[in-house]
Write a protein that holds these residues in place. Sequence first.
Motif, PDB file in Angstrom:
ATOM      1  N   GLY A  85       6.057   0.632   8.026  1.00 40.34           N
ATOM      2  CA  GLY A  85       4.624   0.714   8.292  1.00 40.34           C
ATOM      3  C   GLY A  85       3.822   0.943   7.017  1.00 40.34           C
ATOM      4  O   GLY A  85       2.766   0.344   6.818  1.00 40.34           O
ATOM      5  N   ILE A  86       4.336   1.802   6.145  1.00 40.04           N
ATOM      6  CA  ILE A  86       3.674   2.057   4.862  1.00 40.04           C
ATOM      7  C   ILE A  86       3.720   0.804   3.996  1.00 40.04           C
ATOM      8  O   ILE A  86       2.716   0.426   3.377  1.00 40.04           O
ATOM      9  CB  ILE A  86       4.314   3.269   4.153  1.00 40.04           C
ATOM     10  CG1 ILE A  86       4.015   4.542   4.949  1.00 40.04           C
ATOM     11  CG2 ILE A  86       3.842   3.383   2.714  1.00 40.04           C
ATOM     12  CD1 ILE A  86       4.826   5.750   4.526  1.00 40.04           C
ATOM     13  N   ARG A  87       4.856   0.136   3.988  1.00 40.58           N
ATOM     14  CA  ARG A  87       4.978  -1.107   3.211  1.00 40.58           C
ATOM     15  C   ARG A  87       3.990  -2.157   3.722  1.00 40.58           C
ATOM     16  O   ARG A  87       3.315  -2.827   2.949  1.00 40.58           O
ATOM     17  CB  ARG A  87       6.405  -1.650   3.292  1.00 40.58           C
ATOM     18  CG  ARG A  87       6.616  -2.921   2.467  1.00 40.58           C
ATOM     19  CD  ARG A  87       7.927  -3.632   2.794  1.00 40.58           C
ATOM     20  NE  ARG A  87       8.061  -3.975   4.200  1.00 40.58           N
ATOM     21  CZ  ARG A  87       7.408  -4.986   4.814  1.00 40.58           C
ATOM     22  NH1 ARG A  87       6.567  -5.737   4.150  1.00 40.58           N
ATOM     23  NH2 ARG A  87       7.596  -5.229   6.099  1.00 40.58           N
ATOM     24  N   ARG A  88       3.868  -2.272   5.032  1.00 37.25           N
ATOM     25  CA  ARG A  88       2.937  -3.239   5.610  1.00 37.25           C
ATOM     26  C   ARG A  88       1.489  -2.877   5.279  1.00 37.25           C
ATOM     27  O   ARG A  88       0.658  -3.752   5.036  1.00 37.25           O
ATOM     28  CB  ARG A  88       3.148  -3.368   7.117  1.00 37.25           C
ATOM     29  CG  ARG A  88       4.438  -4.098   7.459  1.00 37.25           C
ATOM     30  CD  ARG A  88       4.560  -4.511   8.928  1.00 37.25           C
ATOM     31  NE  ARG A  88       3.744  -3.785   9.859  1.00 37.25           N
ATOM     32  CZ  ARG A  88       4.124  -2.699  10.540  1.00 37.25           C
ATOM     33  NH1 ARG A  88       5.352  -2.219  10.383  1.00 37.25           N
ATOM     34  NH2 ARG A  88       3.308  -2.106  11.389  1.00 37.25           N
ATOM     35  N   ALA A  89       1.163  -1.588   5.271  1.00 31.19           N
ATOM     36  CA  ALA A  89      -0.194  -1.167   4.901  1.00 31.19           C
ATOM     37  C   ALA A  89      -0.494  -1.585   3.469  1.00 31.19           C
ATOM     38  O   ALA A  89      -1.588  -2.081   3.171  1.00 31.19           O
ATOM     39  CB  ALA A  89      -0.356   0.340   5.071  1.00 31.19           C
ATOM     40  N   ARG A  90       0.475  -1.413   2.581  1.00 29.49           N
ATOM     41  CA  ARG A  90       0.276  -1.834   1.181  1.00 29.49           C
ATOM     42  C   ARG A  90       0.152  -3.355   1.079  1.00 29.49           C
ATOM     43  O   ARG A  90      -0.658  -3.863   0.304  1.00 29.49           O
ATOM     44  CB  ARG A  90       1.435  -1.354   0.317  1.00 29.49           C
ATOM     45  CG  ARG A  90       1.450   0.128   0.075  1.00 29.49           C
ATOM     46  CD  ARG A  90       2.451   0.479  -1.030  1.00 29.49           C
ATOM     47  NE  ARG A  90       2.778   1.873  -1.001  1.00 29.49           N
ATOM     48  CZ  ARG A  90       1.936   2.870  -1.302  1.00 29.49           C
ATOM     49  NH1 ARG A  90       0.709   2.603  -1.634  1.00 29.49           N
ATOM     50  NH2 ARG A  90       2.339   4.123  -1.248  1.00 29.49           N
ATOM     51  N   SER A  91       0.949  -4.068   1.860  1.00 27.10           N
ATOM     52  CA  SER A  91       0.871  -5.533   1.851  1.00 27.10           C
ATOM     53  C   SER A  91      -0.465  -6.012   2.393  1.00 27.10           C
ATOM     54  O   SER A  91      -1.046  -6.973   1.875  1.00 27.10           O
ATOM     55  CB  SER A  91       2.022  -6.142   2.652  1.00 27.10           C
ATOM     56  OG  SER A  91       3.248  -5.887   2.009  1.00 27.10           O
ATOM     57  N   PHE A  92      -0.960  -5.348   3.421  1.00 25.35           N
ATOM     58  CA  PHE A  92      -2.288  -5.682   3.928  1.00 25.35           C
ATOM     59  C   PHE A  92      -3.329  -5.402   2.852  1.00 25.35           C
ATOM     60  O   PHE A  92      -4.224  -6.218   2.614  1.00 25.35           O
ATOM     61  CB  PHE A  92      -2.598  -4.901   5.212  1.00 25.35           C
ATOM     62  CG  PHE A  92      -4.007  -5.099   5.692  1.00 25.35           C
ATOM     63  CD1 PHE A  92      -4.376  -6.283   6.299  1.00 25.35           C
ATOM     64  CD2 PHE A  92      -4.956  -4.105   5.522  1.00 25.35           C
ATOM     65  CE1 PHE A  92      -5.688  -6.483   6.730  1.00 25.35           C
ATOM     66  CE2 PHE A  92      -6.263  -4.291   5.938  1.00 25.35           C
ATOM     67  CZ  PHE A  92      -6.631  -5.481   6.549  1.00 25.35           C
ATOM     68  N   ALA A  93      -3.226  -4.262   2.192  1.00 30.60           N
ATOM     69  CA  ALA A  93      -4.178  -3.902   1.141  1.00 30.60           C
ATOM     70  C   ALA A  93      -4.215  -4.947   0.033  1.00 30.60           C
ATOM     71  O   ALA A  93      -5.287  -5.258  -0.498  1.00 30.60           O
ATOM     72  CB  ALA A  93      -3.836  -2.527   0.563  1.00 30.60           C
ATOM     73  N   GLY A  96      -3.622  -8.079   0.342  1.00 32.04           N
ATOM     74  CA  GLY A  96      -4.001  -9.391   0.838  1.00 32.04           C
ATOM     75  C   GLY A  96      -2.825 -10.255   1.238  1.00 32.04           C
ATOM     76  O   GLY A  96      -2.993 -11.387   1.675  1.00 32.04           O
ATOM     77  N   ALA A  97      -1.608  -9.726   1.114  1.00 39.55           N
ATOM     78  CA  ALA A  97      -0.406 -10.499   1.441  1.00 39.55           C
ATOM     79  C   ALA A  97      -0.189 -10.635   2.947  1.00 39.55           C
ATOM     80  O   ALA A  97       0.513 -11.537   3.377  1.00 39.55           O
ATOM     81  CB  ALA A  97       0.824  -9.865   0.793  1.00 39.55           C
ATOM     82  N   LEU A  98      -0.780  -9.745   3.737  1.00 38.98           N
ATOM     83  CA  LEU A  98      -0.670  -9.816   5.200  1.00 38.98           C
ATOM     84  C   LEU A  98      -2.062  -9.907   5.799  1.00 38.98           C
ATOM     85  O   LEU A  98      -3.005  -9.285   5.299  1.00 38.98           O
ATOM     86  CB  LEU A  98       0.034  -8.574   5.763  1.00 38.98           C
ATOM     87  CG  LEU A  98       1.509  -8.405   5.438  1.00 38.98           C
ATOM     88  CD1 LEU A  98       2.015  -7.082   6.004  1.00 38.98           C
ATOM     89  CD2 LEU A  98       2.322  -9.559   5.994  1.00 38.98           C
ATOM     90  N   GLY A  99      -2.166 -10.633   6.889  1.00 42.84           N
ATOM     91  CA  GLY A  99      -3.434 -10.765   7.588  1.00 42.84           C
ATOM     92  C   GLY A  99      -3.608  -9.682   8.636  1.00 42.84           C
ATOM     93  O   GLY A  99      -2.642  -9.073   9.096  1.00 42.84           O
ATOM     94  N   ALA A 100      -4.844  -9.491   9.051  1.00 42.62           N
ATOM     95  CA  ALA A 100      -5.153  -8.453  10.023  1.00 42.62           C
ATOM     96  C   ALA A 100      -4.549  -8.744  11.397  1.00 42.62           C
ATOM     97  O   ALA A 100      -4.046  -7.843  12.055  1.00 42.62           O
ATOM     98  CB  ALA A 100      -6.662  -8.267  10.138  1.00 42.62           C
ATOM     99  N   ALA A 101      -4.588  -9.995  11.837  1.00 42.96           N
ATOM    100  CA  ALA A 101      -4.157 -10.315  13.207  1.00 42.96           C
ATOM    101  C   ALA A 101      -2.714  -9.885  13.470  1.00 42.96           C
ATOM    102  O   ALA A 101      -2.429  -9.232  14.481  1.00 42.96           O
ATOM    103  CB  ALA A 101      -4.326 -11.801  13.485  1.00 42.96           C
ATOM    104  N   GLY A 102      -1.813 -10.227  12.601  1.00 49.36           N
ATOM    105  CA  GLY A 102      -0.413  -9.847  12.787  1.00 49.36           C
ATOM    106  C   GLY A 102      -0.208  -8.350  12.717  1.00 49.36           C
ATOM    107  O   GLY A 102       0.588  -7.779  13.469  1.00 49.36           O
ATOM    108  N   GLU A 103      -0.940  -7.702  11.850  1.00 49.16           N
ATOM    109  CA  GLU A 103      -0.796  -6.248  11.707  1.00 49.16           C
ATOM    110  C   GLU A 103      -1.403  -5.507  12.897  1.00 49.16           C
ATOM    111  O   GLU A 103      -0.915  -4.459  13.295  1.00 49.16           O
ATOM    112  CB  GLU A 103      -1.400  -5.776  10.391  1.00 49.16           C
ATOM    113  CG  GLU A 103      -0.602  -6.251   9.190  1.00 49.16           C
ATOM    114  CD  GLU A 103       0.881  -5.978   9.356  1.00 49.16           C
ATOM    115  OE1 GLU A 103       1.287  -4.805   9.410  1.00 49.16           O
ATOM    116  OE2 GLU A 103       1.659  -6.947   9.450  1.00 49.16           O
ATOM    117  N   ILE A 104      -2.446  -6.069  13.466  1.00 50.76           N
ATOM    118  CA  ILE A 104      -3.030  -5.444  14.655  1.00 50.76           C
ATOM    119  C   ILE A 104      -2.007  -5.436  15.786  1.00 50.76           C
ATOM    120  O   ILE A 104      -1.843  -4.434  16.482  1.00 50.76           O
ATOM    121  CB  ILE A 104      -4.330  -6.164  15.064  1.00 50.76           C
ATOM    122  CG1 ILE A 104      -5.428  -5.833  14.041  1.00 50.76           C
ATOM    123  CG2 ILE A 104      -4.759  -5.773  16.474  1.00 50.76           C
ATOM    124  CD1 ILE A 104      -6.687  -6.659  14.193  1.00 50.76           C
TER     125      ILE A 104
END
Length: 177
Positions: A43-51, A53-61
Motif C-alpha cells: 500500500g505504501i509502495r502504491r501510494a508512492r507510485s501514485f505520487a 504519476g506511475a499509477l492512475g487514480a482509478a485502479g488505486e481507488i
Amino acid sequence: MPSAQTLTDDDRRVVAGWAADCAERVLPLFEAEAPDDDRARDGIRRARSFASGALGAAGEIRRRFTAGRASAAATSPAGKAAAWAAGQASAVAHMGAHALGAATYAAKAAELADPGRGGAAELAWQMAHMSEPVRVALRRLPPLGEDPSGPLGAGLLASGVLGEHIRAIQAALDGGG
C-alpha cells in the motif's frame, strides 16, 4: 459536486508521497507482528507510485482498502494502527483527506508503541518533513468535522486521539502550532 476533501489529482499526488512517508515510519510495528504479510508495504509502495504519476487514480481507488485490511494480521493496537496508516496512505488516490488519516494513524501507532512521547514526536517529524507544496495542498482541506462527505467528517478520524492529531496538524498548517 465532489467533496472538498477530494482535492485535485495534482494535489492528491503531492500529498500521497508525504502520507507514504508517515506510514512507512511506523511500518516496522506492523511488520514485526506480521512479517509475511506484504499488504501494508505494498500500500505504501502504491501510494508512492501514485505520487510519482506511475499509477492512475482509478485502479488505486478500487484497491484502496487492501493495505488497511492487513490490520487483521497484527496482534497489537500499535501494529493495527500502523497497518491502518498504510491503508490511509494508499487511499489518497481516492480522496486527499486520507493523507491526514495516514499521518494521524502513524502518530497513534507511535504513541501506542511509546506512550507519552511517541505521538508528539511523530507529529513533530511529520510537520518538519512536510514540503511547502504539501502544506499548500493540505490547507485546501476543510477543517475536521466541517464537511461530512469524507474521512474528515463525523466518523472515526474526527474522534478521540485521531481527531486530536488531525486538529493539531491543521492548527500547525494555519500557523497555530
